[in-house]
Design an enzyme around this catalytic site. Sequence first.
Site, short mmCIF file in Angstrom:
data_model
loop_
_atom_site.label_atom_id
_atom_site.label_comp_id
_atom_site.label_asym_id
_atom_site.label_seq_id
_atom_site.Cartn_x
_atom_site.Cartn_y
_atom_site.Cartn_z
N HIS A 47 -17.91 -6.45 -22.91
CA HIS A 47 -17.07 -7.38 -22.15
C HIS A 47 -15.62 -6.88 -22.16
O HIS A 47 -15.09 -6.55 -23.21
CB HIS A 47 -17.16 -8.79 -22.75
CG HIS A 47 -16.42 -9.80 -21.94
ND1 HIS A 47 -16.91 -10.30 -20.75
CD2 HIS A 47 -15.19 -10.36 -22.10
CE1 HIS A 47 -16.03 -11.14 -20.23
NE2 HIS A 47 -14.99 -11.20 -21.03
N SER A 82 -14.58 -5.90 -25.93
CA SER A 82 -15.44 -6.36 -27.03
C SER A 82 -16.89 -5.94 -26.76
O SER A 82 -17.33 -5.91 -25.62
CB SER A 82 -15.44 -7.90 -27.11
OG SER A 82 -14.13 -8.41 -27.20
N ASN A 99 -23.80 -6.85 -25.49
CA ASN A 99 -23.14 -6.85 -24.19
C ASN A 99 -21.73 -6.29 -24.34
O ASN A 99 -21.08 -6.48 -25.37
CB ASN A 99 -23.07 -8.29 -23.64
CG ASN A 99 -22.41 -8.36 -22.28
OD1 ASN A 99 -22.70 -7.56 -21.40
ND2 ASN A 99 -21.48 -9.31 -22.11
N ASP A 130 -20.89 -14.79 -22.89
CA ASP A 130 -19.84 -14.04 -23.60
C ASP A 130 -19.45 -14.71 -24.92
O ASP A 130 -18.32 -14.56 -25.39
CB ASP A 130 -18.59 -13.85 -22.72
CG ASP A 130 -18.91 -13.12 -21.43
OD1 ASP A 130 -19.77 -12.22 -21.46
OD2 ASP A 130 -18.32 -13.46 -20.38
#
Length: 188
Positions: free
Chosen positions: A108, A135, A106, A144
Site C-alpha cells: 500500500h 507499507s 498487500n 488496508d
Amino acid sequence: MKKIVILFSGEGKNLHNIIEKLHPNMCQVVCAITNKADAKGLEGLDAKYLMGIKSEVLEHTGFSSREAYDTELVKLIQSYEADLIVLAGFMRILTPIFTKNIKAINLHPSLLPKHKGANAIEESFSSEDKEGGISVHWVSEELDGGEVIAQKSFLKSEDETLESFTCKIKELEYELLPETITKILYKL
Ligand code: GRF
C-alpha cells in the site's frame, strides 16, 4: 523452494520487479493472476512461461457477487499450493471468503494507518504530513487494515510535486516488497 502467487490488476510493475529480483533463486513465482484481461502487466508474461511462471486471467465481470468471484479465486489460488500470496496492485475489495482462506500480504502506497484506500498517494501528497512512504501488511477483512509488517519512508522535499512524490513511492515499493517477501518466506 518456496512458492508464491502474485495478484495484480494493472501495470504490474511490482509483479515484474518481484520476478526479476526473486525468481527463481529466492522463490518460485508459480503464477501471476489478474482480474483484468487487458492488464498491462500481462505483457511479457508469456515469455516467462518457460521459466515456470504461469499467468491466469479470472475476470470479475460476469460473477453475480463478490463472494461468488472470491470463491473461484480462492480455488484457483489454492490449486498452486503456494507458501505466500502477494497482492501487488490487485484492485479488489475482498470478502471474508478470500481473507479467511488465503494467507496474503498487500502493498500500500502510504504509511498506514494513514491514508487507506484507493487515493493514498494523492492524499498523502496533499496532506500536512512531513513524510511520505509505503507499507506492506497482512491482508485482513478491513481494507488496508491488517497488521503492518514493514514500512519505508522519505521526507517530502520543499519543491515536491505529485510526480516526484509518486516516483519516490514507486522506488521504495520496488525495494521493500521483494525484501519483505524474502523475510517472510525464510523467517528472517
Ligand atoms: C502500487 O503503487 C501499489 O502500492 C498499489 O497499486 C500500485 C500497483 O502498481 N497497491 P503496479 O501495477 O505494480 O505497477
